[in-house]
Design an enzyme around this catalytic site. Structure first.
Site, PDB file in Angstrom:
ATOM      1  N   ASP A   1       3.562   1.840   8.292  1.00  0.00           N
ATOM      2  CA  ASP A   1       2.328   1.093   8.088  1.00  0.00           C
ATOM      3  C   ASP A   1       2.454   0.012   7.019  1.00  0.00           C
ATOM      4  OD1 ASP A   1      -0.199   0.183   8.370  1.00  0.00           O
ATOM      5  OD2 ASP A   1      -1.191   1.927   7.470  1.00  0.00           O
TER       6      ASP A   1
ATOM      7  N   ASP B   1       0.866  -1.199   0.000  1.00  0.00           N
ATOM      8  CA  ASP B   1       0.000   0.000   0.000  1.00  0.00           C
ATOM      9  C   ASP B   1       0.893   1.235   0.000  1.00  0.00           C
ATOM     10  OD1 ASP B   1      -2.412   1.379  -0.012  1.00  0.00           O
ATOM     11  OD2 ASP B   1      -2.517   1.466   2.173  1.00  0.00           O
TER      12      ASP B   1
END
Length: 328
Positions: free
Chosen positions: A219, A202
């Site tokens: 993340d 992502d």
């Protein structure tokens, strides 16, 4: 991966958060700031020594404990290779903690701002770093993380929205038709034998913080086994000539560190299509989580779905254009 319950964070009160961190040795002074996150719940906390940490409470049911620990191990492995990845903090040999049914990890706070890809130096450093990340990612395999696939991101998203009647009835035929055509086109563009490695998964600019002067990747919640091009295409934007120029700068810096299969460049618009389809289904799957109607107030309206179908039609036109190309 499994779907999470509808309202998984009802019991995650400030006291619960503070007690959770205190129980594993992070003694905080009560200062707590919710950070921008929907899939998980993420908070910045100040410790009694005035340093800051970030706690991420994982959405129940989404990942197994083994998969989360594998995410953490990948982050730590990258950091051990002196790559600027924000890895979880370790307490008594553990990175994944549990309190009152909530699983969480604690990270050092990383300041910074999104890279400015209009600045050539930042673009070059970011590309080099991604090449080094992929070189490490290719050195071994995930055992418990998910796998990038057109089936999961595209076909499952389509089925979920149609079977649960998310679209206005009069728009269903248009959605069915355009998505069927898009998925067929995408399947033809991504080679079946394309190399898959451990990737960030992502890699949009919201997950990169620029500071000192380097990109810090945060993340890795979506890290999976997948094609490396999935981590690269989101760095390209604008008109075709702009994207061509960006791609050349990107790969000129990236390729000395990892040998991308150039045949996967033709899949870029297909990958963008999958992201668009998956994003709509992701919101629908999470709609009973109170954070989602607040963040996406127009999602369950005819205007949203009309715009969504228009965006998909624009993708169909993009897929019919010649793919971006690269020459050293």
């Amino acid at each position: 991966m499994t779907e999470s319950s509808a309202t998984p964070y009802d019991g995650l009160t400030p006291d619960t958060i503070l007690d959770a961190l205190d129980a594993c040795g992070f003694h905080c002074d009560g200062s707590l700031l919710a950070l921008n996150s929907f899939e998980n719940r993420v908070y910045q906390l100040r410790q009694e020594d005035e340093s800051f940490v970030v706690a991420k409470f994982y959405r129940p049911g989404r990942w197994s404990d083994e998969a989360i620990r594998e995410e953490h191990s990948f982050s730590i492995e990258l950091a051990e290779h002196e790559l600027p990845v924000v890895a979880p903090l370790i307490r008594d040999g553990e990175t994944l903690f549990e309190h009152q049914g909530f699983r969480f990890a604690v990270f050092p706070r990383q300041g910074g701002y999104p890279p400015d890809l209009e600045i050539p130096e930042q673009f070059t450093v970011l590309a080099r770093t991604l090449g080094r990340i992929h070189a490490v990612g290719a050195s071994r395999a995930f055992k418990n993380r998910g796998t990038f696939s057109i089936e999961r991101l595209g076909h499952e998203s389509r089925r979920f929205l149609l079977e649960n009647q998310w679209l206005p009835l009069e728009l269903e035929p248009a959605y069915e038709s355009i998505t069927a055509a898009l998925l067929e086109a995408t399947e033809a563009l991504l080679p079946d034998d394309a190399t898959s490695i451990r990737i960030h998964g992502d890699c949009h600019l919201g997950n990169v913080l620029w500071r000192d002067p380097a990109p810090h990747f945060v993340d890795l919640d979506d890290c999976v086994t997948g094609p490396p091009i999935q981590d690269l295409w989101m760095l390209l934007s604008g008109e075709r000539d702009e994207r061509e120029g960006q791609l050349k700068r990107l790969l000129d810096a990236y390729l000395p560190f990892y040998e991308l299969e150039l045949s996967t460049l033709k899949a870029i618009e297909g990958l963008r299509t999958l992201r668009i389809m998956h994003h709509a289904a992701w919101i629908a799957r999470r709609w009973n989580d109170p954070a989602f109607p607040l963040a996406f107030p127009f999602f369950d309206t005819q205007k949203y779905w009309s715009s969504h179908i228009l965006e998909l039609r624009e993708q169909q036109a993009m897929l019919q254009e010649a793919p971006l190309s690269y020459s050293a």
